[in-house]
Every structure is written in C-alpha cells, then in structure tokens.
Write a protein that holds these residues in place. Structure first.
Motif, PDB file in Angstrom:
ATOM      1  N   ASP A  38      45.937  68.749  -6.926  1.00  0.00           N
ATOM      2  CA  ASP A  38      46.401  69.666  -5.877  1.00  0.00           C
ATOM      3  C   ASP A  38      45.415  70.822  -5.787  1.00  0.00           C
ATOM      4  O   ASP A  38      44.283  70.723  -6.263  1.00  0.00           O
ATOM      5  CB  ASP A  38      47.815  70.142  -6.211  1.00  0.00           C
ATOM      6  CG  ASP A  38      48.571  70.631  -4.979  1.00  0.00           C
ATOM      7  OD1 ASP A  38      47.969  70.701  -3.892  1.00  0.00           O
ATOM      8  OD2 ASP A  38      49.767  70.950  -5.103  1.00  0.00           O
ATOM      9  N   GLN A  39      45.824  71.919  -5.230  1.00  0.00           N
ATOM     10  CA  GLN A  39      44.977  73.105  -5.142  1.00  0.00           C
ATOM     11  C   GLN A  39      45.780  74.335  -5.522  1.00  0.00           C
ATOM     12  O   GLN A  39      47.009  74.346  -5.464  1.00  0.00           O
ATOM     13  CB  GLN A  39      44.428  73.269  -3.715  1.00  0.00           C
ATOM     14  CG  GLN A  39      45.502  73.549  -2.678  1.00  0.00           C
ATOM     15  CD  GLN A  39      44.924  73.881  -1.326  1.00  0.00           C
ATOM     16  OE1 GLN A  39      43.792  74.326  -1.210  1.00  0.00           O
ATOM     17  NE2 GLN A  39      45.709  73.669  -0.281  1.00  0.00           N
TER      18      GLN A  39
ATOM     19  N   ARG B  49      42.394  68.210  -4.488  1.00  0.00           N
ATOM     20  CA  ARG B  49      43.206  67.285  -3.706  1.00  0.00           C
ATOM     21  C   ARG B  49      42.417  66.000  -3.440  1.00  0.00           C
ATOM     22  O   ARG B  49      41.194  66.006  -3.414  1.00  0.00           O
ATOM     23  CB  ARG B  49      43.616  67.931  -2.387  1.00  0.00           C
ATOM     24  CG  ARG B  49      44.623  69.061  -2.515  1.00  0.00           C
ATOM     25  CD  ARG B  49      44.858  69.750  -1.188  1.00  0.00           C
ATOM     26  NE  ARG B  49      43.627  70.390  -0.702  1.00  0.00           N
ATOM     27  CZ  ARG B  49      43.535  71.021   0.474  1.00  0.00           C
ATOM     28  NH1 ARG B  49      44.591  71.085   1.277  1.00  0.00           N
ATOM     29  NH2 ARG B  49      42.400  71.574   0.834  1.00  0.00           N
ATOM     30  N   GLY B  50      43.149  64.914  -3.236  1.00  0.00           N
ATOM     31  CA  GLY B  50      42.488  63.632  -2.976  1.00  0.00           C
ATOM     32  C   GLY B  50      41.973  62.964  -4.239  1.00  0.00           C
ATOM     33  O   GLY B  50      41.149  62.052  -4.164  1.00  0.00           O
ATOM     34  N   ARG B  51      42.474  63.409  -5.406  1.00  0.00           N
ATOM     35  CA  ARG B  51      42.042  62.835  -6.676  1.00  0.00           C
ATOM     36  C   ARG B  51      43.253  62.547  -7.562  1.00  0.00           C
ATOM     37  O   ARG B  51      44.258  63.232  -7.487  1.00  0.00           O
ATOM     38  CB  ARG B  51      41.092  63.786  -7.423  1.00  0.00           C
ATOM     39  CG  ARG B  51      39.809  64.064  -6.667  1.00  0.00           C
ATOM     40  CD  ARG B  51      38.941  65.083  -7.402  1.00  0.00           C
ATOM     41  NE  ARG B  51      37.734  65.368  -6.657  1.00  0.00           N
ATOM     42  CZ  ARG B  51      36.609  64.666  -6.721  1.00  0.00           C
ATOM     43  NH1 ARG B  51      36.528  63.639  -7.545  1.00  0.00           N
ATOM     44  NH2 ARG B  51      35.559  64.981  -5.999  1.00  0.00           N
TER      45      ARG B  51
ATOM     46  N   GLU C 287      48.564  63.508  -9.631  1.00  0.00           N
ATOM     47  CA  GLU C 287      47.758  63.659  -8.424  1.00  0.00           C
ATOM     48  C   GLU C 287      47.299  65.101  -8.317  1.00  0.00           C
ATOM     49  O   GLU C 287      48.096  66.033  -8.454  1.00  0.00           O
ATOM     50  CB  GLU C 287      48.546  63.286  -7.176  1.00  0.00           C
ATOM     51  CG  GLU C 287      47.722  63.441  -5.894  1.00  0.00           C
ATOM     52  CD  GLU C 287      48.480  63.057  -4.634  1.00  0.00           C
ATOM     53  OE1 GLU C 287      47.945  63.311  -3.531  1.00  0.00           O
ATOM     54  OE2 GLU C 287      49.587  62.513  -4.738  1.00  0.00           O
TER      55      GLU C 287
ATOM     56  N   CYS D  70      48.018  70.265 -10.160  1.00  0.00           N
ATOM     57  CA  CYS D  70      48.512  68.930  -9.823  1.00  0.00           C
ATOM     58  C   CYS D  70      49.841  69.020  -9.078  1.00  0.00           C
ATOM     59  O   CYS D  70      50.611  69.974  -9.254  1.00  0.00           O
ATOM     60  CB  CYS D  70      48.707  68.091 -11.094  1.00  0.00           C
ATOM     61  SG  CYS D  70      47.179  67.596 -11.889  1.00  0.00           S
ATOM     62  N   LYS D  71      50.098  68.018  -8.257  1.00  0.00           N
ATOM     63  CA  LYS D  71      51.362  67.955  -7.537  1.00  0.00           C
ATOM     64  C   LYS D  71      52.481  67.536  -8.483  1.00  0.00           C
ATOM     65  O   LYS D  71      52.247  66.897  -9.496  1.00  0.00           O
ATOM     66  CB  LYS D  71      51.249  66.963  -6.377  1.00  0.00           C
ATOM     67  CG  LYS D  71      50.244  67.383  -5.310  1.00  0.00           C
ATOM     68  CD  LYS D  71      50.197  66.398  -4.163  1.00  0.00           C
ATOM     69  CE  LYS D  71      49.219  66.861  -3.088  1.00  0.00           C
ATOM     70  NZ  LYS D  71      49.153  65.924  -1.940  1.00  0.00           N
TER      71      LYS D  71
ATOM     72  N   ASP E 102      40.487  73.401  -5.955  1.00  0.00           N
ATOM     73  CA  ASP E 102      40.992  72.393  -5.016  1.00  0.00           C
ATOM     74  C   ASP E 102      40.528  71.010  -5.461  1.00  0.00           C
ATOM     75  O   ASP E 102      39.356  70.670  -5.323  1.00  0.00           O
ATOM     76  CB  ASP E 102      40.485  72.689  -3.605  1.00  0.00           C
ATOM     77  CG  ASP E 102      41.070  71.749  -2.558  1.00  0.00           C
ATOM     78  OD1 ASP E 102      41.802  70.802  -2.938  1.00  0.00           O
ATOM     79  OD2 ASP E 102      40.803  71.957  -1.362  1.00  0.00           O
TER      80      ASP E 102
ATOM     81  N   THR F 195      38.378  60.469  -7.372  1.00  0.00           N
ATOM     82  CA  THR F 195      38.739  60.488  -5.964  1.00  0.00           C
ATOM     83  C   THR F 195      39.384  59.177  -5.526  1.00  0.00           C
ATOM     84  O   THR F 195      39.012  58.096  -5.990  1.00  0.00           O
ATOM     85  CB  THR F 195      37.515  60.756  -5.074  1.00  0.00           C
ATOM     86  OG1 THR F 195      37.935  60.811  -3.693  1.00  0.00           O
ATOM     87  CG2 THR F 195      36.461  59.672  -5.224  1.00  0.00           C
TER      88      THR F 195
ATOM     89  N   THR G  40      39.984  59.171  -2.033  1.00  0.00           N
ATOM     90  CA  THR G  40      39.793  59.389  -0.600  1.00  0.00           C
ATOM     91  C   THR G  40      38.333  59.277  -0.189  1.00  0.00           C
ATOM     92  O   THR G  40      37.979  59.644   0.932  1.00  0.00           O
ATOM     93  CB  THR G  40      40.329  60.781  -0.203  1.00  0.00           C
ATOM     94  OG1 THR G  40      39.683  61.784  -1.002  1.00  0.00           O
ATOM     95  CG2 THR G  40      41.837  60.859  -0.391  1.00  0.00           C
TER      96      THR G  40
END
Length: 244
Positions: free
Chosen positions: A51-52, A59-61, A49, A20-21, A57, A80, A82
């Motif tokens: 990350d990878q 991302r976008g979730r 949020e 996660c970010k 990966d 998601t 995105t």
C-alpha cells in the motif's frame, strides 16, 4: 527509492513492515494464484499486498516477509504484479546475511532445499515440505552457506533456477567442502523455476537429483588422462594417433 523502514537511522533497530493493505485485493490474489500460491501459503508465510503512506508507495506489489526464529521481521521482498519496471523492491537492509524462511525451519531436518527467491520457496513448499530456503537471488554469500549448514539437515538439495544451474554446482562444492551432504536438482528447461512446473514435475526433479559426490567422480573420470591423451601430449600429432 524507499527510505529506511528501520526505526531511526540505525540498522540495529527492529525492521518495520512496509505499508500494506489490511486485505489482499482480487488482482493480487489472481497473480498469486497464477504463480501457484494458495490461501494456505498466504497465511503461513504472511504474504501481504503493498500500500502507500505519507512517505512510501509500494502499491501494485505483493510483500513476502521473512521472519526470525523468534518471530521478528528480518527482511521482506515486494514483487510487482502490475508490470512495474523494477520487478523487486527489497527491504533497506543488507541481504548478505539473510536466508528466506531459515528462521522457521526446525534444525535437524532430513533434507532442506535451497532455491533462488521467495516465490520459488513458497511454491516449492507445497510439494516438498516447509524445509525450503531462498538465497534472495542467484548469488550467495559465505554467511548464507554457513546458515544453510547450521540447519543441520542430513542432505542439502541445491535447486537454483534453470538459468543458474552453474550456481547450484558452485553452492554444492562450497557446502561439500564444509562436510555437508549435498545434491543438485536440475530443471529441464533453462527458464524454469519451481513456479513454472507442475507439482508432479517438481517432485520428479527433486527425486532425480544427483549427489554432488557422484558429479565430482564423473567429472574426474572424464578428465583423467588416458593412454591416448598421453601419446598426444608426448609430441605426436593427432593424425599419427588416429591412424594407429
């Protein structure tokens, strides 16, 4: 596919957080705001949020973690924002014995509300309090029902999404058979869930809930044999009865 985030191969080891970010970006924040989730809920539920890393990966979730009463991570759902084909990405452990947010509810509540998914639970908590749990889908297990009953609430309110109203009644029947006082709260539109209605509408839906015992009584009354039913079943035609 995600591999285990569980340390090693054994599911008995602690579940690890997915990558996660450090901070939630503007697009993810915009999605959460659009679903009715504020910074207060983000902080309380620990929403992150995705990350990878070198292996995974997501991302976008946005990630909705679930915690035990002792503060351990027991499950997570990554949704998601995105438009990815797979709407949800779940933790690689069984969810049949998971009940989102149950670990943070103090036993002996006046009422607990049961919804389908984490987003519904988070959004509903703004209006009806933190005593909201999610079955992580339309279907529920006997273990989850036992977990709901174990909360020890005076009343359980089954409030599945509008397109799963029958599941609310099935849940109510199962909990009622366990001696639990239970009601059913119904959405006015089939596609609605707590994130689709206003806070005022949600309050009205909860306040207009129907005790399952009343539903059983009404159903029994509708199916009770009447004199006319008996006459028809005795072999006379409907037209004979209609012309009396």
């Amino acid at each position: 596919e995600l591999n285990d985030f569980v340390g090693g191969k054994s599911e008995s080891k602690p579940l690890r957080f997915p990558p996660c970010k450090e901070y939630i970006g503007s697009k993810a924040l915009g999605y959460l705001k659009q679903r009715g989730i504020t910074q207060r809920e983000i902080s309380y539920f620990g929403i992150r949020e995705g990350d990878q890393n070198e292996e995974h990966d997501i991302r976008g979730r946005v990630v909705f973690p679930d915690w035990s009463s002792s503060g351990d991570l027991v499950y997570w759902v990554a949704r998601t924002f995105t438009g990815q084909q797979n709407k949800y990405w779940n933790a690689p452990v069984p969810r049949t014995d998971k009940l989102f947010n149950a670990g943070r509810i103090v036993p002996g509540q006046k009422r607990v509300v049961v919804v389908e998914g984490p987003i519904s639970a988070v959004v509903a908590s703004k209006t009806i309090g933190r005593a909201v749990v999610a079955c992580l889908g339309k279907y529920f297990t006997h273990t989850q029902l036992d977990m709901i009953a174990a909360i020890g609430a005076e009343e359980v309110i089954a409030m599945m999404d509008g397109d799963a109203e029958a599941k609310s009644y099935s849940m109510a029947a199962e909990l009622s058979s366990r001696g639990q006082s239970v009601s059913v709260a119904k959405f006015n539109r089939e596609k609605d869930d707590p994130a689709d209605v206003s806070r005022v509408e949600l309050e009205e839906i909860v306040e207009s809930r129907v005790p399952y015992s009343r539903f059983v009584h009404l159903t029994a009354s509708l199916h009770a044999p009447t004199k006319r039913d008996k006459t028809i079943s005795d072999g006379q035609s409907i037209s004979d009865v209609a012309h009396r």
